[in-house]
Design a protein around this motif. Structure first.
Motif, PDB file in Angstrom:
ATOM      1  N   THR A   1       0.866   4.071  -2.908  1.00  0.00           N
ATOM      2  CA  THR A   1       0.569   5.459  -2.551  1.00  0.00           C
ATOM      3  C   THR A   1       1.603   6.386  -3.183  1.00  0.00           C
ATOM      4  O   THR A   1       1.255   7.424  -3.750  1.00  0.00           O
ATOM      5  CB  THR A   1       0.546   5.630  -1.014  1.00  0.00           C
TER       6      THR A   1
ATOM      7  N   LEU B   1      -2.555   6.445   4.618  1.00  0.00           N
ATOM      8  CA  LEU B   1      -2.629   5.025   4.939  1.00  0.00           C
ATOM      9  C   LEU B   1      -3.253   4.742   6.301  1.00  0.00           C
ATOM     10  O   LEU B   1      -3.407   3.586   6.689  1.00  0.00           O
ATOM     11  CB  LEU B   1      -1.226   4.398   4.880  1.00  0.00           C
TER      12      LEU B   1
ATOM     13  N   PRO C   1       0.811  -1.220   0.000  1.00  0.00           N
ATOM     14  CA  PRO C   1       0.000   0.000   0.000  1.00  0.00           C
ATOM     15  C   PRO C   1       0.850   1.279   0.000  1.00  0.00           C
ATOM     16  O   PRO C   1       0.507   2.262  -0.652  1.00  0.00           O
ATOM     17  CB  PRO C   1      -0.817  -0.106   1.294  1.00  0.00           C
TER      18      PRO C   1
ATOM     19  N   CYS D   1       6.396  -1.868  -8.065  1.00  0.00           N
ATOM     20  CA  CYS D   1       4.975  -1.549  -8.251  1.00  0.00           C
ATOM     21  C   CYS D   1       4.424  -2.229  -9.499  1.00  0.00           C
ATOM     22  O   CYS D   1       3.302  -2.755  -9.485  1.00  0.00           O
ATOM     23  CB  CYS D   1       4.773  -0.037  -8.346  1.00  0.00           C
TER      24      CYS D   1
END
Length: 146
Positions: free
Chosen positions: A43, A59, A39, A103
């Motif tokens: 982000t 978050l 996460p 990612c």
């Protein structure tokens, strides 16, 4: 409600959390990632250059936890931290090329995880499940705000 009944709704919920965490850990371990890191990576992928405080807010994680996560990710070369040009007190966080590649790898893996979890759900069941989870989160948040 029988609190000694381990076959109840709450026990099923805990079981899902546990097996999902184990499955996710196995997948992420191959990438040398910890479960909280995807996460954070995503982000930054969407908003590179956030401050540590902004990441924590997005978050919903304590700033101290973010600091530990970022230190670990910096050591593995996924992110770099730089002082803000206008305000030297602020550290901005940026993905490295390795972080961007991670990612891209995660974007391939997450649909597989979702398919494993929800493959035999209808779209209506997925929407209902999402609605119920959000309702549960709202219930708990109300308690926490008291």
């Amino acid at each position: 409600m029988d609190f000694c009944n381990f076959e109840g709704l709450y026990q099923s919920f805990i079981r899902v959390i546990k097996v999902h965490h184990q499955f996710l850990h196995i997948i992420l371990e191959k990438l040398e990632l910890y479960p909280g890191q995807p996460p954070l990576l995503f982000t930054l992928y969407k908003n590179d250059g956030l401050s540590q405080r902004e990441i924590a807010d997005k978050l919903h994680i304590k700033p101290a936890t973010i600091t530990v996560m970022l230190s670990r990710m910096e050591k593995t070369g996924l992110i770099i931290r730089k002082q803000d040009k206008e305000d030297q007190r602020i550290l901005r966080v940026y993905l490295t090329d390795k972080g961007k590649e991670m990612c891209e790898e995660l974007k391939k893996i997450m649909p597989v995880l979702n398919e494993q979890c929800f493959g035999n759900f209808t779209e209506e069941e997925k929407e209902t499940f999402k609605y119920l989870l959000e309702k549960m989160a709202d219930n708990i948040e109300k308690i926490n705000k008291r």
